[in-house]
Write an enzyme that holds these catalytic residues in place. Structure first.
Site, PDB file in Angstrom:
ATOM      1  N   PRO A 243      12.248   6.134  11.521  1.00  0.00           N
ATOM      2  CA  PRO A 243      11.785   4.852  12.322  1.00  0.00           C
ATOM      3  C   PRO A 243      12.213   3.628  11.568  1.00  0.00           C
ATOM      4  CG  PRO A 243      10.298   6.550  12.450  1.00  0.00           C
ATOM      5  CD  PRO A 243      11.112   7.008  11.252  1.00  0.00           C
TER       6      PRO A 243
ATOM      7  N   ASP B 202       3.925   3.061  -1.411  1.00  0.00           N
ATOM      8  CA  ASP B 202       3.315   3.679  -2.852  1.00  0.00           C
ATOM      9  C   ASP B 202       3.161   3.040  -3.712  1.00  0.00           C
ATOM     10  OD1 ASP B 202       5.947   3.893  -4.325  1.00  0.00           O
ATOM     11  OD2 ASP B 202       6.578   4.625  -2.594  1.00  0.00           O
TER      12      ASP B 202
ATOM     13  N   GLN C 171       3.493   8.761  10.984  1.00  0.00           N
ATOM     14  CA  GLN C 171       4.274   9.896  10.414  1.00  0.00           C
ATOM     15  C   GLN C 171       3.341  10.985  10.029  1.00  0.00           C
ATOM     16  OE1 GLN C 171       6.423   7.650   7.367  1.00  0.00           O
ATOM     17  NE2 GLN C 171       4.589   6.583   7.009  1.00  0.00           N
TER      18      GLN C 171
ATOM     19  N   HIS D 154      12.515   3.821  -8.807  1.00  0.00           N
ATOM     20  CA  HIS D 154      12.032   2.560  -8.861  1.00  0.00           C
ATOM     21  C   HIS D 154      12.339   1.645  -9.800  1.00  0.00           C
ATOM     22  CE1 HIS D 154       8.416   4.692  -6.792  1.00  0.00           C
ATOM     23  NE2 HIS D 154       9.180   3.850  -5.959  1.00  0.00           N
TER      24      HIS D 154
ATOM     25  N   ASP E 242      12.304  -1.180   0.394  1.00  0.00           N
ATOM     26  CA  ASP E 242      12.135   0.013  -0.192  1.00  0.00           C
ATOM     27  C   ASP E 242      11.684   0.994   0.997  1.00  0.00           C
ATOM     28  OD1 ASP E 242      11.114   2.254  -1.586  1.00  0.00           O
ATOM     29  OD2 ASP E 242       9.489   1.105  -2.821  1.00  0.00           O
TER      30      ASP E 242
ATOM     31  N   ASP F  79       3.985  -2.907   4.456  1.00  0.00           N
ATOM     32  CA  ASP F  79       4.359  -1.635   4.709  1.00  0.00           C
ATOM     33  C   ASP F  79       3.573  -1.305   6.183  1.00  0.00           C
ATOM     34  OD1 ASP F  79       5.017   0.936   3.103  1.00  0.00           O
ATOM     35  OD2 ASP F  79       3.955   1.561   4.911  1.00  0.00           O
TER      36      ASP F  79
ATOM     37  N   ASP G 123       4.788  -4.698  10.555  1.00  0.00           N
ATOM     38  CA  ASP G 123       6.137  -4.520  10.781  1.00  0.00           C
ATOM     39  C   ASP G 123       6.910  -5.416   9.924  1.00  0.00           C
ATOM     40  OD1 ASP G 123       8.735  -4.818  11.766  1.00  0.00           O
ATOM     41  OD2 ASP G 123       8.044  -3.837  13.686  1.00  0.00           O
TER      42      ASP G 123
ATOM     43  N   PRO H  81      16.104   0.490  12.778  1.00  0.00           N
ATOM     44  CA  PRO H  81      16.238  -1.022  12.979  1.00  0.00           C
ATOM     45  C   PRO H  81      16.265  -1.949  11.541  1.00  0.00           C
ATOM     46  CG  PRO H  81      14.657  -0.128  14.467  1.00  0.00           C
ATOM     47  CD  PRO H  81      14.833   0.967  13.364  1.00  0.00           C
TER      48      PRO H  81
END
Length: 410
Positions: A291, A214, A159, A190, A284, A234, A266, A294
């Site tokens: 993307p 993050d 990205q 958060h 999150d 992540d 993933d 799914p």
């Protein structure tokens, strides 16, 4: 005369090679993105340059708009593109449409590196050094902020990542043109993502965060002294690296906390393969149209249910009920088909420009039934402090839904 002029210089692009050398392909892309943005085509001109030293020539083109113009030139031998979009805002504010057009073309070229600039033209009142960025709430509505500095702009493997700085928001993370989190404002999202479910659980010890590179959700989770381990997965390791280097005001070093296990991979595969059980699972994620799509499906929700320990709960954000009603209904219906209890809640999140929907889903846990006295007791016992949004009274208020939101739920 007042208008917005956007420029972008794209480097080391990895998109389809045809749009670098084929004027018909490039023209089709630009026409499609222009029409999708809602701007009006009144004319166009395209030229393909001849080969040079065995290398194909680039394409130069311009689309004349009722609102002004789009201009583009490709450099196939360098994988580069120069692009600019100018719109007049004399009778209507076309800034959001211009931003959408630029973002759509950039996405097609998939640059590894990117430089963007913005100029407010013909407006004496606009701050000359503030970049105005717009974001879409749906195809008909936009909102935006002015950013005084661009700290970072790079294409990761997955990205486009940007760090921007705003007077109101502080350092702000933007992914693929979507605002993710900001150091002065992150507590709205958060704290509300983490604490309603975690406080409602009588003894949360093991937690899983999918996304959240993050580190903001992780930081809130680790405030609970009952948490023995928190696993964060992540997809993009560069988000994690940037967060460690630049977003300490958001994560406070949580990504290096000894109770945290930070993995790059993933999330869907992790959930399928892990043998661990978790008391709390936090999704999150970026939005369903990204993307991460799914991970907003019934099949994935069923996989998440399998990794929940007895009495465990999953938390997910659903979108903006006013601007995305169909999405709220779809996701809520799919969640209801998997979990016995879907406890929907919501709050206004400044960075997202709207009242935002979330849900705690579980076969046992019902956080709306927890009294404010019990919330206060658990926060005190677990040593949870330094909160800026969530408190015992707010816990119950989060689950008091506006009527229009209630009507979207199954």
């Amino acid at each position: 005369m007042q208008g917005l002029h956007l420029t972008a210089d794209l480097y080391q692009c990895t998109g389809d090679t045809s749009i670098f050398v084929d004027e018909n392909a490039l023209a089709a892309l630009c026409r499609s993105e222009t029409e999708r943005s809602g701007l009006t085509i009144v004319g166009e001109k395209w030229v393909t340059f001849p080969e040079y030293q065995g290398e194909p020539g680039g394409v130069t083109g311009a689309i004349l708009l009722a609102e002004s113009h789009l201009a583009i030139h490709t450099w196939p031998e360098r994988g580069g593109v120069t692009l600019d979009v100018y719109v007049c805002n004399f009778t209507d504010d076309n800034s959001g449409k211009a931003q959408q057009l630029l973002d759509g073309i950039i996405a097609a070229f998939k640059p590894t590196q990117l430089q963007r600039n913005q100029l407010i033209r013909g407006d004496h009142d606009a701050p000359s050094e503030a970049e105005l960025l717009w974001e879409n709430l749906n195809p008909n509505s936009v909102y935006g902020f002015r950013f005084k500095r661009r700290l970072l702009s790079k294409q990761t493997k997955f990205q486009h990542l940007e760090l921007l700085e705003s007077e109101d928001m502080g350092v702000t993370l933007r992914l693929d043109g979507c605002l993710m989190t900001a150091e002065k404002e992150e507590f709205f999202y958060h704290e509300s993502l983490v604490h309603p479910a975690t406080v409602a659980h009588p003894n949360p010890r093991h937690a899983l965060i999918l996304g959240g590179g993050d580190g903001g959700a992780l930081e809130e989770l680790l405030k609970h002294n009952t948490i023995e381990s928190a696993t964060l997965v992540d997809l993009d390791e560069e988000v994690i690296a940037v967060a460690k280097a630049h977003l300490q005001a958001i994560n406070h070093g949580s990504l290096d906390n000894p109770r945290a296990r930070v993995l790059v991979g993933d999330g869907a595969q992790f959930v399928k393969q892990t043998q661990d059980k978790f008391d709390i699972v936090l999704l999150d994620l970026t939005d369903p149209e990204t993307p991460a799509g799914p991970l907003y499906t019934k099949a994935f929700f069923e996989d998440c249910r399998q990794v929940l320990a007895e009495g465990g709960a999953m938390v997910i954000h659903l979108g903006a009920p006013f601007y995305e009603p169909e999405q709220i209904t779809r996701l809520s219906t799919e969640l209801q088909s998997v979990f016995k209890h879907v406890s929907a809640y919501g709050l206004h999140i400044p960075l997202y420009g709207a009242y935002w929907a979330m849900a705690v889903v579980s076969d046992q846990l019902q956080p709306a039934q927890l009294s404010s006295a019990e919330v206060e007791k658990r926060l005190t016992e677990r040593g949870v402090d330094a909160l800026q949004y969530y408190n015992p009274a707010v816990h119950g208020a989060l689950f008091a839904l506006p009527t229009y939101y209630q009507k979207l739920l199954p």
